[in-house]
Scaffold this active site. Structure first.
Site, PDB file in Angstrom:
ATOM      1  N   ASP A 176       3.670   9.420  -0.900  1.00 39.55           N
ATOM      2  CA  ASP A 176       2.532   8.627  -0.427  1.00 39.55           C
ATOM      3  C   ASP A 176       2.267   7.501  -1.421  1.00 39.55           C
ATOM      4  O   ASP A 176       2.404   7.722  -2.629  1.00 39.55           O
ATOM      5  CB  ASP A 176       1.286   9.530  -0.356  1.00 39.55           C
ATOM      6  N   HIS A 191       0.825  -1.221   0.000  1.00 36.67           N
ATOM      7  CA  HIS A 191       0.000   0.000   0.000  1.00 36.67           C
ATOM      8  C   HIS A 191       0.852   1.261   0.000  1.00 36.67           C
ATOM      9  O   HIS A 191       0.332   2.352  -0.214  1.00 36.67           O
ATOM     10  CB  HIS A 191      -0.923  -0.003   1.228  1.00 36.67           C
TER      11      HIS A 191
HETATM   12  P1  ADP Z   1      -2.747   6.558   5.157  1.00 32.51           P
HETATM   13  O1  ADP Z   1      -3.174   5.188   4.807  1.00 32.51           O
HETATM   14  O2  ADP Z   1      -1.283   6.765   5.051  1.00 32.51           O
HETATM   15  O3  ADP Z   1      -3.247   7.014   6.481  1.00 32.51           O
HETATM   16  P2  ADP Z   1      -4.686   7.605   3.183  1.00 32.51           P
HETATM   17  O4  ADP Z   1      -4.948   9.013   2.778  1.00 32.51           O
HETATM   18  O5  ADP Z   1      -4.584   6.655   2.067  1.00 32.51           O
HETATM   19  O6  ADP Z   1      -3.386   7.608   4.089  1.00 32.51           O
HETATM   20  O7  ADP Z   1      -5.861   7.100   4.102  1.00 32.51           O
HETATM   21  C1  ADP Z   1      -6.224   7.768   5.277  1.00 32.51           C
HETATM   22  C2  ADP Z   1      -7.602   7.284   5.702  1.00 32.51           C
HETATM   23  O8  ADP Z   1      -7.810   7.670   7.046  1.00 32.51           O
HETATM   24  C3  ADP Z   1      -8.703   7.900   4.872  1.00 32.51           C
HETATM   25  O9  ADP Z   1      -9.695   6.937   4.620  1.00 32.51           O
HETATM   26  C4  ADP Z   1      -9.223   9.028   5.750  1.00 32.51           C
HETATM   27  O10 ADP Z   1     -10.590   9.263   5.611  1.00 32.51           O
HETATM   28  C5  ADP Z   1      -8.936   8.523   7.137  1.00 32.51           C
HETATM   29  N1  ADP Z   1      -8.593   9.656   8.029  1.00 32.51           N
HETATM   30  C6  ADP Z   1      -7.519  10.445   7.985  1.00 32.51           C
HETATM   31  N2  ADP Z   1      -7.559  11.371   8.946  1.00 32.51           N
HETATM   32  C7  ADP Z   1      -8.700  11.179   9.619  1.00 32.51           C
HETATM   33  C8  ADP Z   1      -9.326  11.798  10.751  1.00 32.51           C
HETATM   34  N3  ADP Z   1      -8.784  12.809  11.410  1.00 32.51           N
HETATM   35  N4  ADP Z   1     -10.490  11.303  11.150  1.00 32.51           N
HETATM   36  C9  ADP Z   1     -11.057  10.264  10.512  1.00 32.51           C
HETATM   37  N5  ADP Z   1     -10.529   9.630   9.466  1.00 32.51           N
HETATM   38  C10 ADP Z   1      -9.360  10.083   9.029  1.00 32.51           C
HETATM   39  O1  F6P Z   2      -1.980   2.717   4.179  1.00 30.70           O
HETATM   40  C1  F6P Z   2      -0.733   2.667   4.757  1.00 30.70           C
HETATM   41  C2  F6P Z   2      -0.798   2.267   6.209  1.00 30.70           C
HETATM   42  O2  F6P Z   2       0.476   2.128   6.641  1.00 30.70           O
HETATM   43  C3  F6P Z   2      -1.459   0.983   6.538  1.00 30.70           C
HETATM   44  O3  F6P Z   2      -0.720  -0.157   6.325  1.00 30.70           O
HETATM   45  C4  F6P Z   2      -1.725   1.233   7.958  1.00 30.70           C
HETATM   46  O4  F6P Z   2      -2.666   0.386   8.485  1.00 30.70           O
HETATM   47  C5  F6P Z   2      -2.178   2.666   7.946  1.00 30.70           C
HETATM   48  O5  F6P Z   2      -1.375   3.269   7.018  1.00 30.70           O
HETATM   49  C6  F6P Z   2      -2.211   3.329   9.301  1.00 30.70           C
HETATM   50  O6  F6P Z   2      -1.079   3.112  10.055  1.00 30.70           O
HETATM   51  P1  F6P Z   2      -1.075   2.290  11.407  1.00 30.70           P
HETATM   52  O7  F6P Z   2      -1.634   0.955  11.125  1.00 30.70           O
HETATM   53  O8  F6P Z   2       0.358   2.290  11.802  1.00 30.70           O
HETATM   54  O9  F6P Z   2      -1.940   3.049  12.360  1.00 30.70           O
END
Ligand code: ADP
Ligand code: F6P
Length: 547
Positions: A381, A169
């Site tokens: 990212d 991912h």
């Molecule tokens: P990562 O997997 O690195 O966190 P992504 O942007 O792909 O990054 O996914 C983040 C996910 O977490 C999204 O589905 C988003 O809606 C959720 N998210 C991020 N910040 C918040 C928050 N403050 N409250 C609720 N959901 C959140």
């Molecule tokens: O989408 C990338 C990712 O690293 C996932 O593998 C992971 O679950 C998510 O971000 C959030 O991080 P964590 O599991 O460390 O809270």
């Protein structure tokens, strides 16, 4: 394509639910992060099993909670318990102090502690043991992300015969970065135990192949324009690009609900006529939050007329708080927010609203709907689902998306978004100014385009394309197929054209860019094929190997 006869067993470090301990007892909550969000949405109504960690230690029995959580789902949940030491050395340590920064091109943030590696191997074996107890031969085991790169190797050693896939991912780094990893060869070899290895983007896939070529020269790589075939020691793996998406329809549908509209109107009322800029991220140094705040500060300094007329709402969900780099980041972000607010606040206007908590889905959707500008500026990212969620929730087509060129979503969304380099504060400030002054007409046409892209490349397509790439056992283990690859030359888009072959070529009609090439011939004698723009396979090299 191999029809998956059994169940799909998803395996990830985190389950979609997470145990939280309160004074009144334990409760399961929704996990945050892109993997959990996407997979949960994509897997809704599908049968199977999801194996992962729910935040519990071995002495905690969370079975009743999991059984209850599974009642609302079509698949069962199986938890892998991690000890305090596992959490410190496997999750915080190897996964998030080594692989996470390294794969995001930030090697100076890595802590290459050798104890982390020992625990990483151990915990991968723990996950494999639970999978081995669960999986039957017809099942497909789909392992997700960098925490579990060794799982297939452990499963093969344990004699598990099911097909296995791996999807990363996060980004995969270039060889110059990857080779800094002391355990680079064992990790690459372990990954090649999977039958399908998937990446978010072509850049990640090509970095992976370059690493193989540099670090494991004995690996044979067959290049096509879609998937590749990689062979090592009698095994073959399909290596492909499968950009992840969101459940567009669900976001769109929920954003239309009257209570979300009312909540969005409430948020808008609080910022009056200001341009509302929205940032939503896990509090992670890869997300470029300090850089974003500095760009916003530059906007206010450079364009004084914007003061009092633009508000940044920065929502962060607490993440990996035990890790020193994350603790520093929180302090840095909070200091910047207070400096900017200290410098510019006027009666009735606070430039930065900072929210440090996990928002519920309704609140998140209301912010997405209320925003005029979605500001998504990661330094690097894998994909970034926030960018896609923002577009899906923009049902009024009023908003502008500004997205980093280094987000996996950047290339996919570039035709409708404003693309920026997050390290160029001046460019980001200018992009904010331009977005704030864009005509309603231009906003609408850009957002319409973006929404169409996000809708087409949704999470269901991601799952379908990955599963379609799963080869049959014969193909990966060098089965008894007798077809010559030249028989496949000129194959057109459509159903499997050679289903009785040891080799199968199938092109998904909805996804002309995705084809599976698999051969029962030895890598040395196999001719090379490529998928042309006409969606036909073209012979690049004959069976004798000449060009
Ligand atoms: P990562 O997997 O690195 O966190 P992504 O942007 O792909 O990054 O996914 C983040 C996910 O977490 C999204 O589905 C988003 O809606 C959720 N998210 C991020 N910040 C918040 C928050 N403050 N409250 C609720 N959901 C959140
Ligand atoms: O989408 C990338 C990712 O690293 C996932 O593998 C992971 O679950 C998510 O971000 C959030 O991080 P964590 O599991 O460390 O809270």
């Amino acid at each position: 394509m191999n029809e998956i006869k059994g169940r799909v067993i998803n395996v990830s470090n985190r389950l979609p639910v997470l145990i939280r301990r309160h004074a009144s007892g334990t409760r399961l909550e929704r996990s945050s992060g892109g993997l959990a969000t996407a997979l949960e949405a994509g897997w809704r109504d599908q049968p199977g099993v999801w194996i992962g960690w729910a935040g519990a230690t071995p002495d905690e029995s969370i079975e009743p909670l999991l059984v209850r959580a599974a009642r609302r789902r079509s698949y069962t949940l199986r938890s892998v318990a991690l000890t305090e030491e596992d959490i410190a050395k496997f999750y915080s340590g190897f996964a998030n102090e080594i692989i996470w920064p390294l794969f995001h091109d930030m090697p100076s943030r890595c802590n290459f502690d050798p104890e982390y590696w020992a625990t990483y191997q151990n915990v991968n074996r723990k996950f494999a043991a639970v999978v081995a107890e669960t999986a039957q031969e017809d099942d497909f085991v789909w392992v997700h992300d960098y925490h579990l790169m060794l799982t297939a190797a452990s499963l093969r050693q344990a004699g598990v015969r099911a097909n296995m896939g791996f999807f990363l991912h996060i980004p995969f780094p270039s060889p110059d970065i990857f080779e800094k990893l002391p355990w680079k060869q064992p990790i690459l070899k372990a990954l090649l135990e999977f039958d399908v290895i998937g990446f978010q983007g072509d850049r990640d896939r090509s970095n992976f192949v370059s690493c193989l070529e540099r670090l494991l020269p004995e690996v044979a790589v067959e290049r096509g324009t879609s998937h590749l075939l990689v062979g090592l020691a009698g095994r073959r793996s399909v290596v492909g690009t499968f950009p992840i998406g969101i459940d567009f329809e669900a976001f769109e549908h929920d954003a239309e609900r009257p209570e979300i509209a009312a909540h969005a109107a409430e948020i808008r009322k609080r910022v009056a006529d200001d341009v509302l800029v929205l940032g939503v991220d896990r509090l992670d140094y890869t997300k470029g939050i300090p850089e974003r705040l500095k760009s916003f500060r530059l906007l206010l300094r450079r364009f004084p007329e914007m003061r009092g007329h633009i508000t940044l709402v920065q929502v962060v969900v607490p993440s990996r708080e035990e890790i020193p780099n994350y603790k520093h980041l929180r302090r840095e972000v909070e200091l910047l927010v207070s400096q900017i607010n200290g410098e510019f606040t006027e009666p009735g206007w606070v430039p930065v609203h900072y929210i440090h908590r996990n928002l519920g889905r309704e609140e998140l959707l209301a912010y997405y709907r209320a925003a005029d500008i979605g500001l998504v500026t990661p330094l690097k990212d894998g994909m970034n689902l926030v960018a896609k969620e923002f577009c899906a929730a923009q049902i009024d087509e009023r908003g502008v998306l500004i997205v980093s060129e280094f987000a996996g979503a950047g290339p996919e969304l570039r035709s409708g978004a404003i693309i920026v380099n997050p390290n160029d504060f001046s460019q980001v400030a200018q992009a904010l100014y331009d977005a704030a002054h864009m005509t309603a007409e231009e906003k609408r046409s850009r957002m319409r385009l973006l929404r169409q892209i996000v809708k087409d490349h949704n999470v269901h397509r991601w799952i379908r394309s990955f599963l379609q790439a799963v080869p049959s056992s014969d193909q990966v283990k060098g089965g008894s197929g007798s077809a010559s690859w030249s028989e496949l030359d000129g194959a057109t888009v459509g159903p499997p054209i050679a289903s009785s072959f040891g080799s199968v070529v199938r092109v998904d009609q909805k996804m002309p860019g995705v084809a599976l090439l698999a051969s029962a011939l030895s890598p040395r004698t196999r001719p090379r094929y490529a998928m042309g723009r006409d969606a036909k396979l073209h012979l690049l090299r004959s069976a004798a190997g000449e060009d």
